[in-house]
Design a protein around this motif. Sequence first.
Motif, short mmCIF file in Angstrom:
data_model
loop_
_atom_site.label_atom_id
_atom_site.label_comp_id
_atom_site.label_asym_id
_atom_site.label_seq_id
_atom_site.Cartn_x
_atom_site.Cartn_y
_atom_site.Cartn_z
N THR A 154 0.92 -1.27 -0.22
CA THR A 154 -0.65 0.17 0.03
C THR A 154 1.22 0.90 0.20
OG1 THR A 154 -1.55 -0.83 1.13
CG2 THR A 154 -2.45 1.31 0.77
N LEU A 155 1.40 1.30 0.94
CA LEU A 155 2.54 2.33 0.64
C LEU A 155 3.38 2.73 -0.62
CD1 LEU A 155 4.68 2.16 4.07
CD2 LEU A 155 2.88 3.94 4.12
N LYS A 156 4.10 1.31 -1.03
CA LYS A 156 4.14 1.85 -2.66
C LYS A 156 3.33 2.02 -3.57
CE LYS A 156 6.61 -0.70 -5.89
NZ LYS A 156 6.31 -0.76 -6.93
N GLN A 157 2.36 1.92 -3.36
CA GLN A 157 1.38 2.28 -4.27
C GLN A 157 1.17 3.82 -3.81
OE1 GLN A 157 -2.69 -0.13 -3.83
NE2 GLN A 157 -1.33 -1.68 -5.61
N CYS A 158 0.92 3.90 -2.51
CA CYS A 158 0.71 5.50 -2.65
C CYS A 158 2.15 6.55 -3.02
CB CYS A 158 0.30 6.16 -1.20
SG CYS A 158 -0.95 4.87 -0.25
N ASN A 159 3.45 6.36 -2.73
CA ASN A 159 4.58 6.66 -3.48
C ASN A 159 4.39 6.32 -4.74
OD1 ASN A 159 5.53 6.73 -0.99
ND2 ASN A 159 6.58 4.73 -0.76
N ASP A 160 3.97 5.72 -5.44
CA ASP A 160 3.86 6.05 -6.84
C ASP A 160 3.16 6.63 -7.65
OD1 ASP A 160 6.05 3.61 -6.88
OD2 ASP A 160 4.78 1.81 -7.43
N ALA A 161 2.08 6.72 -6.46
CA ALA A 161 0.83 7.87 -6.64
C ALA A 161 1.44 9.34 -6.86
CB ALA A 161 -0.23 7.86 -6.57
N VAL A 162 1.83 8.92 -5.99
CA VAL A 162 2.70 10.69 -5.33
C VAL A 162 3.45 10.98 -6.26
CG1 VAL A 162 4.41 12.03 -3.84
CG2 VAL A 162 2.18 10.55 -2.98
N GLY A 163 4.50 10.44 -6.63
CA GLY A 163 5.59 10.26 -8.32
C GLY A 163 5.09 10.91 -8.80
N ALA A 164 3.95 10.22 -9.43
CA ALA A 164 3.13 10.59 -10.58
C ALA A 164 2.71 11.34 -10.66
CB ALA A 164 2.13 9.15 -11.19
N ALA A 165 1.75 12.31 -9.64
CA ALA A 165 1.57 13.43 -10.02
C ALA A 165 2.33 14.63 -9.70
CB ALA A 165 0.48 13.31 -8.58
N TYR B 72 3.77 14.61 -13.26
CA TYR B 72 2.80 15.53 -14.04
C TYR B 72 2.84 16.99 -13.32
CZ TYR B 72 -1.29 17.01 -16.41
OH TYR B 72 -2.51 17.74 -16.95
N LEU B 73 3.15 17.74 -12.41
CA LEU B 73 2.96 18.56 -12.06
C LEU B 73 4.15 19.31 -12.60
CD1 LEU B 73 1.16 18.87 -8.94
CD2 LEU B 73 -0.08 19.69 -10.63
N SER B 74 4.48 18.98 -13.21
CA SER B 74 6.63 19.49 -13.13
C SER B 74 6.37 19.29 -14.47
CB SER B 74 7.31 18.78 -12.53
OG SER B 74 7.59 17.73 -12.57
N SER B 75 5.51 18.54 -15.45
CA SER B 75 5.79 18.25 -16.97
C SER B 75 5.30 19.49 -17.83
CB SER B 75 4.93 17.46 -17.16
OG SER B 75 3.35 17.44 -17.08
N GLU B 76 5.88 19.48 -19.44
CA GLU B 76 5.65 20.58 -20.27
C GLU B 76 4.14 20.95 -20.38
OE1 GLU B 76 7.34 22.08 -24.87
OE2 GLU B 76 8.42 20.79 -23.17
N LYS B 77 3.46 19.38 -20.53
CA LYS B 77 2.37 19.29 -20.64
C LYS B 77 1.37 20.14 -20.02
CE LYS B 77 -1.46 16.13 -21.85
NZ LYS B 77 -1.34 14.70 -21.64
N TYR B 78 1.51 19.95 -18.45
CA TYR B 78 0.88 20.71 -17.62
C TYR B 78 1.24 22.07 -17.28
CZ TYR B 78 -0.85 22.44 -12.28
OH TYR B 78 -1.51 22.63 -11.44
#
Length: 222
Positions: A195-206, A209-215
């Motif tokens: 569960t912690l890994k899923q949370c960390n993966d989700a935070v990492g993905a967010a 995305y927030l630092s991506s050129e597209k966003y």
Amino acid sequence: MSLFPDSTAVVMNLPQSFRLADELRSARTIRLATAFAHMTGWQMLSDSICRSQATKYLLAGSSFFLTQPEVLSCWLKLCKQDEVYAALYSRKGRTFHPKVLIVEGESSFAIVGSGNLSRGGLKDNIECGLYTDDEFIVSGLRRWFDDLFADSPSLTEATVLDYKKKWKKLRVTTAKLREAQEAIEKEFNDKREATLKQCNDAVGAAKAYLSSEKYIKSYSAR
């Protein structure tokens, strides 16, 4: 503060210069009540207690047969000396659960806490106790102990032998329960880590995305 170095079993309000071994050796009376007793714990205190000239009262419980019979045998041997008394609380229908040490001498104090007479209870577990030298509290604890001790059968050869037979019968069941507990704990920890890994993966993905050129372009367009 702790009774032993590198201990995770803390005792609140412990005086800075407190040395349990010294206090036990110089005591006039020692009263010890423990829900269960293991040799690992008894060995941590036995030298100081045995070398003390104090009158000693040692009380353990038979609840769930967690007290090791070797400890009772050691206590019974001590009882052959003057001013040493040991008992086993075994009243049916009542769980014996106290952890209390009352020492009276030049300085009188009591330690009440969660730790049993085992290495875990005295040092390695997460335990919390409270030291008090308040005369009123120590006196009250002494009366409580004496009433309980008087209600407990004294150790005899027959008592220890009978206890040891019952203790041996329960070892197989206890071992199976311990294995089941460890399996459940492993399953719980594995799920928690997943569960912690899923949370960390989700935070990492967010964050990605927030630092991506597209966003950034999409945010600027708004």
